[in-house]
Write a protein that holds these residues in place. Sequence first.
Motif, PDB file in Angstrom:
ATOM      1  N   GLN A   1       2.141-114.501 -16.270  1.00  0.00           N
ATOM      2  CA  GLN A   1       1.572-113.185 -16.553  1.00  0.00           C
ATOM      3  C   GLN A   1       2.670-112.178 -16.905  1.00  0.00           C
ATOM      4  O   GLN A   1       2.535-111.394 -17.856  1.00  0.00           O
ATOM      5  CB  GLN A   1       0.752-112.680 -15.362  1.00  0.00           C
ATOM      6  CG  GLN A   1       0.008-111.373 -15.638  1.00  0.00           C
ATOM      7  CD  GLN A   1      -0.991-111.503 -16.793  1.00  0.00           C
ATOM      8  OE1 GLN A   1      -1.916-112.313 -16.733  1.00  0.00           O
ATOM      9  NE2 GLN A   1      -0.799-110.731 -17.856  1.00  0.00           N
ATOM     10  N   GLN A   2       3.757-112.212 -16.167  1.00  0.00           N
ATOM     11  CA  GLN A   2       4.878-111.296 -16.471  1.00  0.00           C
ATOM     12  C   GLN A   2       5.458-111.599 -17.847  1.00  0.00           C
ATOM     13  O   GLN A   2       5.835-110.683 -18.589  1.00  0.00           O
ATOM     14  CB  GLN A   2       5.979-111.425 -15.407  1.00  0.00           C
ATOM     15  CG  GLN A   2       5.626-110.762 -14.090  1.00  0.00           C
ATOM     16  CD  GLN A   2       6.717-110.999 -13.046  1.00  0.00           C
ATOM     17  OE1 GLN A   2       7.172-112.123 -12.849  1.00  0.00           O
ATOM     18  NE2 GLN A   2       7.129-109.934 -12.381  1.00  0.00           N
TER      19      GLN A   2
ATOM     20  N   LEU B   1      -3.064-116.136 -21.865  1.00  0.00           N
ATOM     21  CA  LEU B   1      -3.320-114.950 -21.034  1.00  0.00           C
ATOM     22  C   LEU B   1      -3.274-113.719 -21.922  1.00  0.00           C
ATOM     23  O   LEU B   1      -2.805-113.773 -23.059  1.00  0.00           O
ATOM     24  CB  LEU B   1      -2.257-114.814 -19.944  1.00  0.00           C
ATOM     25  CG  LEU B   1      -2.120-115.961 -18.948  1.00  0.00           C
ATOM     26  CD1 LEU B   1      -0.878-115.766 -18.082  1.00  0.00           C
ATOM     27  CD2 LEU B   1      -3.355-116.044 -18.051  1.00  0.00           C
ATOM     28  N   ASN B   2      -3.744-112.605 -21.398  1.00  0.00           N
ATOM     29  CA  ASN B   2      -3.608-111.339 -22.111  1.00  0.00           C
ATOM     30  C   ASN B   2      -2.422-110.578 -21.532  1.00  0.00           C
ATOM     31  O   ASN B   2      -2.331-110.391 -20.326  1.00  0.00           O
ATOM     32  CB  ASN B   2      -4.880-110.497 -21.976  1.00  0.00           C
ATOM     33  CG  ASN B   2      -6.011-111.083 -22.803  1.00  0.00           C
ATOM     34  OD1 ASN B   2      -5.803-111.498 -23.940  1.00  0.00           O
ATOM     35  ND2 ASN B   2      -7.199-111.160 -22.219  1.00  0.00           N
ATOM     36  N   GLY B   3      -1.531-110.143 -22.409  1.00  0.00           N
ATOM     37  CA  GLY B   3      -0.381-109.380 -21.940  1.00  0.00           C
ATOM     38  C   GLY B   3      -0.697-107.896 -21.917  1.00  0.00           C
ATOM     39  O   GLY B   3      -1.417-107.396 -22.775  1.00  0.00           O
ATOM     40  N   ASP B   4      -0.153-107.222 -20.910  1.00  0.00           N
ATOM     41  CA  ASP B   4      -0.358-105.776 -20.803  1.00  0.00           C
ATOM     42  C   ASP B   4       0.981-105.080 -21.064  1.00  0.00           C
ATOM     43  O   ASP B   4       1.908-105.198 -20.244  1.00  0.00           O
ATOM     44  CB  ASP B   4      -0.878-105.440 -19.398  1.00  0.00           C
ATOM     45  CG  ASP B   4      -0.962-103.934 -19.168  1.00  0.00           C
ATOM     46  OD1 ASP B   4      -0.798-103.169 -20.153  1.00  0.00           O
ATOM     47  OD2 ASP B   4      -1.172-103.519 -18.015  1.00  0.00           O
TER      48      ASP B   4
ATOM     49  N   THR C   1       6.669-114.888 -13.777  1.00  0.00           N
ATOM     50  CA  THR C   1       5.386-115.590 -13.775  1.00  0.00           C
ATOM     51  C   THR C   1       4.862-115.621 -15.217  1.00  0.00           C
ATOM     52  O   THR C   1       5.273-114.803 -16.051  1.00  0.00           O
ATOM     53  CB  THR C   1       4.366-114.855 -12.901  1.00  0.00           C
ATOM     54  OG1 THR C   1       4.116-113.571 -13.504  1.00  0.00           O
ATOM     55  CG2 THR C   1       4.869-114.653 -11.479  1.00  0.00           C
TER      56      THR C   1
ATOM     57  N   TYR D   1       3.859-112.846 -20.403  1.00  0.00           N
ATOM     58  CA  TYR D   1       2.912-112.293 -21.389  1.00  0.00           C
ATOM     59  C   TYR D   1       3.030-110.778 -21.462  1.00  0.00           C
ATOM     60  O   TYR D   1       2.994-110.185 -22.533  1.00  0.00           O
ATOM     61  CB  TYR D   1       1.480-112.690 -21.043  1.00  0.00           C
ATOM     62  CG  TYR D   1       1.024-113.935 -21.763  1.00  0.00           C
ATOM     63  CD1 TYR D   1       0.371-113.855 -22.988  1.00  0.00           C
ATOM     64  CD2 TYR D   1       1.266-115.191 -21.220  1.00  0.00           C
ATOM     65  CE1 TYR D   1      -0.026-115.006 -23.656  1.00  0.00           C
ATOM     66  CE2 TYR D   1       0.872-116.342 -21.876  1.00  0.00           C
ATOM     67  CZ  TYR D   1       0.227-116.236 -23.091  1.00  0.00           C
ATOM     68  OH  TYR D   1      -0.157-117.373 -23.758  1.00  0.00           O
ATOM     69  N   ASP D   2       3.141-110.141 -20.308  1.00  0.00           N
ATOM     70  CA  ASP D   2       3.212-108.677 -20.282  1.00  0.00           C
ATOM     71  C   ASP D   2       4.442-108.178 -21.033  1.00  0.00           C
ATOM     72  O   ASP D   2       4.357-107.257 -21.851  1.00  0.00           O
ATOM     73  CB  ASP D   2       3.246-108.163 -18.832  1.00  0.00           C
ATOM     74  CG  ASP D   2       1.917-108.364 -18.121  1.00  0.00           C
ATOM     75  OD1 ASP D   2       0.906-108.620 -18.818  1.00  0.00           O
ATOM     76  OD2 ASP D   2       1.874-108.273 -16.874  1.00  0.00           O
TER      77      ASP D   2
END
Lengths: 279, 137
Positions: free
Chosen positions: A255-256, A185-188, A253, A258-259
């Motif tokens: 995504q979290q 995923l891409n982290g922000d 998650t 990765y972020d």
Amino acid sequence: MKLNLVHRLLLMLTPLTVLATQGARQNVRVAAARTQKQASAEPASSLPIPRTWTPPDAKKIPSGPYGEAILLGMQIFTQTPKYASAYVGDQLSCSNCHLQGGTMSYGIALVGAPKWFPMFSERAKHDISLEDRIQECITRSENGSPLPHAGPEMNALLSYLDWLSEQAEPRIEAPIRGLASVPALNGDPVRGEAVYKQNCSTCHGEDGAGVAGILPALWGPAAYNEGAGMNQVGKMAAFVLRNMPQNNPGSLTPQQAYDVAAFVASKPHSAYNHAYDIY
Amino acid sequence: MPAWHVSPEEDLRAVSAYAAQLGRTDQLPETERFAPPDALQEAGRRVYAMHCARCHGERGAGDGKDASRYLPSPPSFKGMRPSYAAAKRIIEGGVPGTAMASWPLLTQPEIQAVTHYIRSLYAADRQDSSKATGAPQ
């Protein structure tokens, strides 16, 4: 008379019924409280904590020179800045990434590691030894300079890893190697900052500096350098996803994870010395 | 077990004095510390906030937001000052029959730090408890 008798019996039974009902209610309440208690006593994680291995126990270390080397290795592993102070440049210990002394599944466990080498290294593009791999950790994650070849510190770490791997019993499944698999995923980093403040800053601090010797630093001079595996967003995400936050691992998650990893990677880290690419 | 009640008054007093100061003799020798006391205190405060405050209360009074859900109630650290050995045993193993779970993920330095902090909450120790609440020294 009959009715009277039934009535009397009912009257006699009523208090008992009330008592029994009260008792049942009480029991239900106690049971509910117990269930609630048990439920909250367990970590609220969706992921079970792997319990296939127990942390190494110094009391089981054999006596003699090999035992002394194992003990020193365990000390270096768990308190690296104290026991290998001449060679490390940050405040991290091996066990900050290799959890529970290198015995925890998905916490970069090292049980069995001596048998994995020589191993092809993606970084070096050739086969490397376990000693080379340890030097990579020392020069990157420890932001230090290499341990002397065949010196007491290297000998101690190798002995510790040998001993850990000898502890393997056929009946107990060895800890799962490496990190959890995560989707790419891409982290922000902007979203990651919010995740960090919510879940990580209590221990690691708003400044990411941790507390030397106890809570690991994530950026700044006390943390790993830019060349460390933990500085790669995907790797840190995999570590975080399974192991953090420590009071509720598995609650973030992917995504979290990765972020927050992207946020930490966006913070300053010491430069890696490419002279150590030889390992 | 000797008949303690027939022991000389002097002996009883000595035993009583010894028992009373047991909790205080368990100071960490420097060689066993993972960090200097100030660092242990700060790290302990963080670990406590993360793992313990929910039940034992922000200031250790046993009045955390989840405390009322449990019987027996989570103890207050104002009135107890666990030794390092006892705290380690309890944190690692939990207390059967209570809501105190085991915390297998806490590291040895974290356990030592949080014990250092918990001990500072003991109300009788004014100096340490003022440190714990962040009051000026």
